[in-house]
Design a protein around this motif. Structure first.
Motif, PDB file in Angstrom:
ATOM      1  N   ALA A 137     -32.886  79.804  59.494  1.00  0.00           N
ATOM      2  CA  ALA A 137     -33.904  79.995  58.454  1.00  0.00           C
ATOM      3  C   ALA A 137     -33.271  80.528  57.167  1.00  0.00           C
ATOM      4  N   LEU A 138     -32.282  81.396  57.298  1.00  0.00           N
ATOM      5  CA  LEU A 138     -31.591  81.921  56.114  1.00  0.00           C
ATOM      6  C   LEU A 138     -30.818  80.814  55.400  1.00  0.00           C
ATOM      7  N   LEU A 139     -30.180  79.941  56.175  1.00  0.00           N
ATOM      8  CA  LEU A 139     -29.462  78.822  55.559  1.00  0.00           C
ATOM      9  C   LEU A 139     -30.425  77.905  54.798  1.00  0.00           C
ATOM     10  N   GLU A 140     -31.560  77.618  55.395  1.00  0.00           N
ATOM     11  CA  GLU A 140     -32.531  76.754  54.733  1.00  0.00           C
ATOM     12  C   GLU A 140     -33.073  77.396  53.464  1.00  0.00           C
ATOM     13  N   LYS A 141     -33.161  78.719  53.463  1.00  0.00           N
ATOM     14  CA  LYS A 141     -33.640  79.420  52.267  1.00  0.00           C
ATOM     15  C   LYS A 141     -32.739  79.154  51.077  1.00  0.00           C
ATOM     16  N   TYR A 142     -31.444  78.987  51.318  1.00  0.00           N
ATOM     17  CA  TYR A 142     -30.492  78.726  50.245  1.00  0.00           C
ATOM     18  C   TYR A 142     -30.139  77.251  50.130  1.00  0.00           C
ATOM     19  N   GLY A 143     -30.941  76.388  50.722  1.00  0.00           N
ATOM     20  CA  GLY A 143     -30.776  74.947  50.535  1.00  0.00           C
ATOM     21  C   GLY A 143     -29.873  74.256  51.512  1.00  0.00           C
ATOM     22  N   MET A 144     -29.382  74.965  52.507  1.00  0.00           N
ATOM     23  CA  MET A 144     -28.508  74.353  53.515  1.00  0.00           C
ATOM     24  C   MET A 144     -29.359  73.939  54.713  1.00  0.00           C
ATOM     25  N   THR A 145     -29.462  72.639  54.964  1.00  0.00           N
ATOM     26  CA  THR A 145     -30.294  72.142  56.050  1.00  0.00           C
ATOM     27  C   THR A 145     -29.436  71.409  57.077  1.00  0.00           C
ATOM     28  N   ARG A 146     -29.902  71.435  58.304  1.00  0.00           N
ATOM     29  CA  ARG A 146     -29.178  70.784  59.399  1.00  0.00           C
ATOM     30  C   ARG A 146     -29.542  69.298  59.429  1.00  0.00           C
ATOM     31  N   ILE A 147     -28.533  68.465  59.608  1.00  0.00           N
ATOM     32  CA  ILE A 147     -28.782  67.027  59.724  1.00  0.00           C
ATOM     33  C   ILE A 147     -29.494  66.777  61.052  1.00  0.00           C
ATOM     34  N   PRO A 148     -30.631  66.089  61.026  1.00  0.00           N
ATOM     35  CA  PRO A 148     -31.390  65.912  62.268  1.00  0.00           C
ATOM     36  C   PRO A 148     -30.636  65.076  63.294  1.00  0.00           C
ATOM     37  N   VAL A 149     -30.919  65.370  64.549  1.00  0.00           N
ATOM     38  CA  VAL A 149     -30.316  64.629  65.663  1.00  0.00           C
ATOM     39  C   VAL A 149     -31.214  63.447  65.989  1.00  0.00           C
ATOM     40  N   THR A 150     -30.676  62.248  65.873  1.00  0.00           N
ATOM     41  CA  THR A 150     -31.444  61.036  66.160  1.00  0.00           C
ATOM     42  C   THR A 150     -30.612  60.091  67.025  1.00  0.00           C
ATOM     43  N   ARG A 151     -31.292  59.345  67.828  1.00  0.00           N
ATOM     44  CA  ARG A 151     -30.646  58.286  68.617  1.00  0.00           C
ATOM     45  C   ARG A 151     -30.651  57.016  67.782  1.00  0.00           C
ATOM     46  N   SER A 152     -29.723  56.896  66.920  1.00  0.00           N
ATOM     47  CA  SER A 152     -29.685  55.784  65.975  1.00  0.00           C
ATOM     48  C   SER A 152     -28.263  55.274  65.863  1.00  0.00           C
ATOM     49  N   PRO A 153     -28.046  54.154  65.220  1.00  0.00           N
ATOM     50  CA  PRO A 153     -26.680  53.659  65.035  1.00  0.00           C
ATOM     51  C   PRO A 153     -25.836  54.673  64.262  1.00  0.00           C
ATOM     52  N   PHE A 154     -24.568  54.648  64.536  1.00  0.00           N
ATOM     53  CA  PHE A 154     -23.628  55.569  63.913  1.00  0.00           C
ATOM     54  C   PHE A 154     -23.641  55.388  62.390  1.00  0.00           C
ATOM     55  N   ASP A 155     -23.724  56.511  61.655  1.00  0.00           N
ATOM     56  CA  ASP A 155     -23.766  56.483  60.188  1.00  0.00           C
ATOM     57  C   ASP A 155     -22.529  57.196  59.653  1.00  0.00           C
ATOM     58  N   PRO A 156     -21.561  56.459  59.143  1.00  0.00           N
ATOM     59  CA  PRO A 156     -20.325  57.119  58.670  1.00  0.00           C
ATOM     60  C   PRO A 156     -20.555  58.003  57.443  1.00  0.00           C
ATOM     61  N   GLU A 157     -21.679  57.855  56.770  1.00  0.00           N
ATOM     62  CA  GLU A 157     -21.947  58.682  55.592  1.00  0.00           C
ATOM     63  C   GLU A 157     -22.266  60.121  55.982  1.00  0.00           C
ATOM     64  N   THR A 158     -22.897  60.309  57.128  1.00  0.00           N
ATOM     65  CA  THR A 158     -23.321  61.654  57.532  1.00  0.00           C
ATOM     66  C   THR A 158     -22.708  62.095  58.859  1.00  0.00           C
ATOM     67  N   GLN A 159     -22.001  61.201  59.537  1.00  0.00           N
ATOM     68  CA  GLN A 159     -21.503  61.515  60.879  1.00  0.00           C
ATOM     69  C   GLN A 159     -19.992  61.270  60.975  1.00  0.00           C
ATOM     70  N   GLU A 160     -19.418  61.969  61.926  1.00  0.00           N
ATOM     71  CA  GLU A 160     -17.991  61.813  62.218  1.00  0.00           C
ATOM     72  C   GLU A 160     -17.847  61.562  63.723  1.00  0.00           C
ATOM     73  N   ALA A 161     -17.235  60.433  64.082  1.00  0.00           N
ATOM     74  CA  ALA A 161     -17.059  60.080  65.501  1.00  0.00           C
ATOM     75  C   ALA A 161     -15.865  60.839  66.060  1.00  0.00           C
TER      76      ALA A 161
END
Length: 202
Positions: A137-161
């Motif tokens: 909650a403190l991180l979100e207060k300063y604009g730092m948000t967690r990337i959501p976990v989804t069962r989707s194809p691999f996205d090299p823009e936001t993910q690292e294999a």
């Protein structure tokens, strides 16, 4: 003794005084001839059209002066607005620079702390889990948000294999199998990519 009677004296004629010349009497104004009452001269009255024209000219001059004043005020307001926009832009750049130098490293350290706390919370410790939630909650207060976990194809823009798992079907190939470490973003910037394992064909 008797007095002799007075002898008659000769009469002296009276001295005539010179007559003063008569004073001239003021001439009486001649009475106007009988007839209709005298009308005022039309040339002596002001022309109403000229009066209205003068008033219109005065109003036109006042409106022109007000228009000039309004245009000058508008130009001044535009200059002030342009200067204010420039100051706001510089302030935003300074804020981003300060955020990059100070805030982001601090938030990244908090992210690492959340990682360690969540590993400890995996042992069913409710208190440690609540601390991790407060840090998020403190991180979100300063604009730092967690990337959501989804069962989707691999996205090299936001993910690292960081690993691979055998796909159970051809359609499953290329999809995210599991999240190894959470990723975070600040606005549109990826602060830390999400580490995942990906399904691959056998």
């Amino acid at each position: 003794m008797t007095t002799p009677p007075h002898a008659p004296q000769p009469e002296t004629p009276p001295v005539r005084q010179p007559e003063a010349p008569p004073f001239p009497q003021p001439a009486e104004p001649a009475e106007p001839p009988p007839g209709p009452a005298a009308r005022p001269d039309p040339a002596a009255r002001p022309d109403p059209f000229a009066v209205v024209a003068d008033a219109v000219d005065g109003m036109r001059d006042e409106l022109a002066a007000l228009g000039d004043q309004f245009r000058r005020r508008l130009l001044n307001d535009r200059e002030v607005r342009r200067s204010l926009d420039g100051l706001l832009t510089e302030l935003d750049h300074a804020h981003q620079a300060a955020e990059g130098r100070v805030v982001q490293p601090l938030l990244y350290d908090l992210v690492l702390l959340v990682d360690r706390i969540e590993r400890q919370a995996a042992q069913d410790d409710s208190f440690v889990g609540s601390v991790a939630a407060e840090l998020l909650a403190l991180l979100e207060k300063y604009g730092m948000t967690r990337i959501p976990v989804t069962r989707s194809p691999f996205d090299p823009e936001t993910q690292e294999a960081v690993g691979a798992l055998a796909a159970l079907s051809p359609e499953q190939s290329g999809e995210v199998a599991e999240v190894v470490r959470h990723g975070y973003r600040m606005d549109a910037r990826i602060v830390r990519p999400q580490q995942v394992r990906v399904y691959t064909e056998r």
